[in-house]
Scaffold this active site. Structure first.
Site, PDB file in Angstrom:
ATOM      1  N   ASP A   1      -3.221  -4.504  14.166  1.00 50.02           N
ATOM      2  CA  ASP A   1      -4.370  -3.802  13.475  1.00 50.02           C
ATOM      3  C   ASP A   1      -5.414  -4.373  14.380  1.00 50.02           C
ATOM      4  O   ASP A   1      -5.634  -4.612  14.954  1.00 50.02           O
ATOM      5  CB  ASP A   1      -4.401  -4.391  11.844  1.00 50.02           C
ATOM      6  CG  ASP A   1      -5.412  -3.230  10.747  1.00 50.02           C
ATOM      7  OD1 ASP A   1      -5.691  -2.410  11.254  1.00 50.02           O
ATOM      8  OD2 ASP A   1      -5.188  -3.998   9.729  1.00 50.02           O
TER       9      ASP A   1
ATOM     10  N   GLY B   1      -7.887   0.952   2.355  1.00 49.30           N
ATOM     11  CA  GLY B   1      -9.155   1.099   1.483  1.00 49.30           C
ATOM     12  C   GLY B   1      -7.943   0.813  -0.082  1.00 49.30           C
ATOM     13  O   GLY B   1      -8.669   0.858  -0.584  1.00 49.30           O
TER      14      GLY B   1
ATOM     15  N   ASP C   1     -10.967   1.396  11.581  1.00 51.96           N
ATOM     16  CA  ASP C   1     -11.874   2.415  10.949  1.00 51.96           C
ATOM     17  C   ASP C   1     -12.853   1.686   9.850  1.00 51.96           C
ATOM     18  O   ASP C   1     -13.242   1.074   9.623  1.00 51.96           O
ATOM     19  CB  ASP C   1     -10.415   3.011   9.594  1.00 51.96           C
ATOM     20  CG  ASP C   1      -9.529   1.521   9.112  1.00 51.96           C
ATOM     21  OD1 ASP C   1      -9.377   0.665  10.378  1.00 51.96           O
ATOM     22  OD2 ASP C   1      -9.193   2.140   8.060  1.00 51.96           O
TER      23      ASP C   1
HETATM   24  N1  GUN Z   1      -5.334  -3.446   6.724  1.00 52.69           N
HETATM   25  C1  GUN Z   1      -5.635  -3.575   4.224  1.00 52.69           C
HETATM   26  N2  GUN Z   1      -6.112  -2.266   4.312  1.00 52.69           N
HETATM   27  C2  GUN Z   1      -6.366  -1.630   5.572  1.00 52.69           C
HETATM   28  C3  GUN Z   1      -8.176  -0.345   5.992  1.00 52.69           C
HETATM   29  O1  GUN Z   1      -7.931  -0.229   5.277  1.00 52.69           O
HETATM   30  N3  GUN Z   1      -8.276  -0.914   7.568  1.00 52.69           N
HETATM   31  C4  GUN Z   1      -7.394  -1.389   8.444  1.00 52.69           C
HETATM   32  N4  GUN Z   1      -7.639  -0.886  10.020  1.00 52.69           N
HETATM   33  N5  GUN Z   1      -6.658  -2.116   7.979  1.00 52.69           N
HETATM   34  C5  GUN Z   1      -6.329  -2.729   6.736  1.00 52.69           C
END
Ligand code: GUN
Length: 723
Positions: A108, A210, A143
């Site tokens: 992430d 989200g 994002d």
């Molecule tokens: N991890 C939990 N929710 C999100 C999200 O909305 N975007 C990203 N990039 N990681 C997340």
């Protein structure tokens, strides 16, 4: 052998040209079993990617691989980037070495940290480049997180900004797979906008972002809305990932709506404060005397013994327990997709938690439902929304229903009123209503009071009535079914209590059912067949007609005509002509095995198991010759009911595939040039070349939208080439 010297072997890289490709290997409606091809193995979906915090490794990634066979996990590139020791090692040796894990590594980007802490210091391109540099398999762009408390305009700005950042992120990622998250908060319109905008860019995977605060607040109805709004607007060939979703309770519903990947730290976060994940909710170790589920991690301990452990040891043990339960529920979901029972699993799980039940009922009852019984709808009207809100979701429900295959093997296990809402039951009914046409103009007879097989009770009687101008139906718990389809699933095989078939005939309900079948203003004669004593005399008296000589061939022809119309979308007059002067080969139990037409050609073979019907090559040629429309030239998808009577859908393959398909090999994605708008998974299709020449008979694995975009996997399973 996957194991060697007590260790699981390292994964085999996919073929280079397949890197990043996703294929579907089995499906049940929108739920799918897939394979995501990566350089660190072929990831089988749906699956859970456990979250690894590179600083605190409660369960070692190596153990995840060796002991649990976990094929992929997710860690956070921002955390690695922030800590110099991790960053240096990751850049020097790669992320797989950093965390000692040979499988697929997704990272992430720091978006979630910006949601939790307010901001992150890293740039949009910088974080993607970093992920590429440390050798991740699947990177994530930066994002903008959309919170449920944000206003419409704030959310819209975040959605637009995320789309704007997309192209540069893709260019930076180069050949590394990139996640393009979908944002949009609680606004379905913005979820659609985000999905459409992000689909246009060349992302590999779309996580739904989200949703963590929504799940934390157990707003599962909102989660279901988000899922429907996003998923039905995303490119079907890209896996969908549920960001931060790791509670096993949610898996069946989300898998049934098409989720492919899940990630979560829940297994460890819950373990830290002594909570156990189960498919029916969460339990506290402080409250239990016995384990809710026995799992390998805890077989040697009682809950009391685990309570007595020091915190660190207890957390590790409960993390393993939670992980094991989570993996098991995911396996159960995958098996349910294989078995065609994922919806039933979601339905059963929905009873486990009030918020989940609310979400489930919203999915099945909210959209305006033309073919549903209004009485049933009224029963659960409390869960419905009103006014415009209902119509708004109709297309999403259609998207779910129209991907279902029917008829299915095996019995329809009765689950109360929920049974009526199963999407494949709805699909069976819609297909019947759209394609079946009455051939009689007189009274309507409705048999009721007994379960299938009805032919054993009244088959002989029907043969004596058949030449009268009367339409014959059977009342089933899933609606009226024409006599010609009396052996067709789901109507013919419902596993449920006897009283289901004992319901008194309700004329208003029958009228409505008949109207859906295109029959208006006819006298309805309902005939109780629960007791067959003196049945013939009773019936003829009730009908006011004389028994005729038995007309078995007429009845058999009628059955094939009905099947041709409903299962093969054949025009009624064409179906009648095809069956004129046919003869029949019968089974030992006196059911039709083969239809031989007036020229002596074997055209169709009804299937005894689920009431379907197979086409022979000669049968396919006949149906092919009846085509009135031009050869399809695009992949437009449309409501199948607009094309009633146009025959089985055609799928056009390119000249490279033509000789193979003609010999009976499957049609692979990437070789399809066009198809009819009414192609549906599970339906028989005719495979043709671009001139419309018949090449083979097959069973589509895909919708038109899927045929348009997949580039790996089987598009149509070929039953027989037509040389
Ligand atoms: N991890 C939990 N929710 C999100 C999200 O909305 N975007 C990203 N990039 N990681 C997340």
């Amino acid at each position: 052998m996957k194991w060697q010297d007590g260790r699981r072997k390292d994964p085999k890289s996919c073929r280079e040209k397949d890197n990043g490709r996703f294929e579907i290997i089995a499906r049940d409606g929108q739920a799918r079993l897939g394979k995501l091809h990566t350089l660190h193995g072929i990831l089988e979906t749906p699956c859970l990617l456990p979250v690894i915090n590179p600083n605190i490794r409660t369960i070692e990634p190596r153990e995840m691989w060796d002991r649990y066979g976990i094929q992929a996990l997710i860690t956070n590139s921002y955390v690695i980037w922030k800590h110099d020791n991790l960053k240096e090692k990751a850049l020097a040796e790669g992320v797989h070495s950093l965390i000692d894990y040979p499988g697929v590594v997704m990272t992430d980007s720091g978006t979630f940290q910006s949601y939790v802490y307010g901001d992150v210091e890293v740039g949009v391109e910088e974080i993607v480049k970093f992920q590429k540099d440390i050798g991740v398999d699947i990177a994530t762009m930066l994002d903008i997180f959309t919170r449920p408390d944000m206003t419409y305009s704030q959310v819209e700005k975040a959605v637009d900004e995320t789309v704007d950042r997309g192209q540069i992120s893709i260019e930076t990622a180069g050949d590394v797979m990139l996640n393009g998250p979908i944002q949009g908060g609680l606004f379905p319109e913005l979820r659609v906008k985000s999905s459409v905008g992000m689909s246009k860019l060349d992302f590999s995977i779309h996580p739904i972002g989200g949703i963590v605060p929504i799940m934390e607040q157990q707003k599962y109805r909102d989660l279901a809305k988000i899922m429907l709004a996003c998923k039905s607007n995303l490119a079907p060939n890209r896996p969908v990932h549920m960001f931060g979703c790791g509670h096993p309770m949610l898996f069946p519903m989300l898998v049934a709506m098409g989720a492919d990947l899940f990630d979560s730290a829940a297994y460890v976060l819950f373990a830290r404060d002594g909570r156990l994940l189960t498919p029916w909710g969460t339990e506290r170790i402080s409250d239990i005397e016995e384990w809710p589920i026995l799992m390998p991690a805890i077989t040697n301990y009682s809950p009391a013994e685990v309570r007595a452990m020091d915190k660190q040891e207890r957390t590790i043990l409960l993390s393993k327990y939670n992980l094991e339960v989570t993996l098991q529920e995911m396996s159960r979901c995958r098996q349910a997709v294989r078995d065609g029972t994922i919806w039933r699993l979601a339905e059963r799980r929905s009873h486990e938690h009030p918020a989940l039940r609310e979400a489930f009922l919203w999915i099945v009852t909210n959209p305006a439902r033309s073919s549903m019984d209004p009485l049933i709808l009224d029963e659960i009207s409390a869960s419905k929304e009103t006014g415009n809100e209902r119509g708004k979701w109709e297309d999403n429900w259609d998207w779910l229903v129209h991907s279902q295959y029917t008829p299915r093997n095996g019995g329809e296990s009765w689950g109360g009123t929920d049974t009526h809402h199963r999407p494949h039951v709805e699909m069976a009914r819609r297909r019947l209503f759209a394609r079946w046409t009455s051939r009689k103009s007189g009274d309507v007879i409705v048999f009721h009071g007994a379960s299938a097989p009805w032919r054993e009770r009244v088959g002989d009687l029907v043969e004596r009535i058949y030449s009268h101008d009367m339409e014959i139906f059977v009342q089933t718990p899933l609606g009226l079914v024409p006599w010609g389809l009396e052996d067709l699933n789901p109507w013919a095989h419902i596993e449920g209590p006897e009283w289901l078939w004992k319901r008194k005939p309700d004329y208003a309900w029958m009228q409505r059912e008949l109207q859906r079948l295109g029959i208006y203003d006819r006298k309805i004669v309902s005939v109780d067949i629960s007791d067959t004593e003196e049945l013939h005399n009773r019936v003829f008296e009730q009908l006011g007609i004389e028994p005729m000589d038995r007309t078995p061939d007429l009845k058999k022809q009628g059955q094939i005509i009905d099947k041709l119309c409903v299962l093969y979308n054949v025009d009624l007059q064409d179906a009648i002509q095809l069956c004129e002067n046919s003869t029949f080969v019968m089974s030992r139990t006196n059911r039709i095995r083969n239809l031989i037409n007036s020229e002596g050609l074997h055209l169709f073979s009804p299937r005894l198991a689920e009431g379907g019907m197979s086409l022979t090559v000669e049968g396919a040629r006949k149906l092919h010759s009846l085509r009135k429309l031009a050869t399809p030239s695009n992949f437009n998808e449309n409501d199948f009911s607009f094309y009633a009577g146009q025959g089985p859908a055609w799928v056009v393959v390119d000249s490279d595939a033509e000789p193979f398909v003609n010999e009976g090999r499957n049609v692979m994605h990437g070789f399809v040039l066009a198809c009819d708008p009414w192609v549906r998974p599970g339906e028989t299709v005719l495979i043709v070349n671009s001139e419309g020449k018949l090449l083979a008979i097959g069973r589509s694995q895909s919708t038109a939208g899927e045929l348009a975009c997949f580039n790996k996997g089987i598009a149509v399973k070929v039953r027989e080439g037509c040389p």
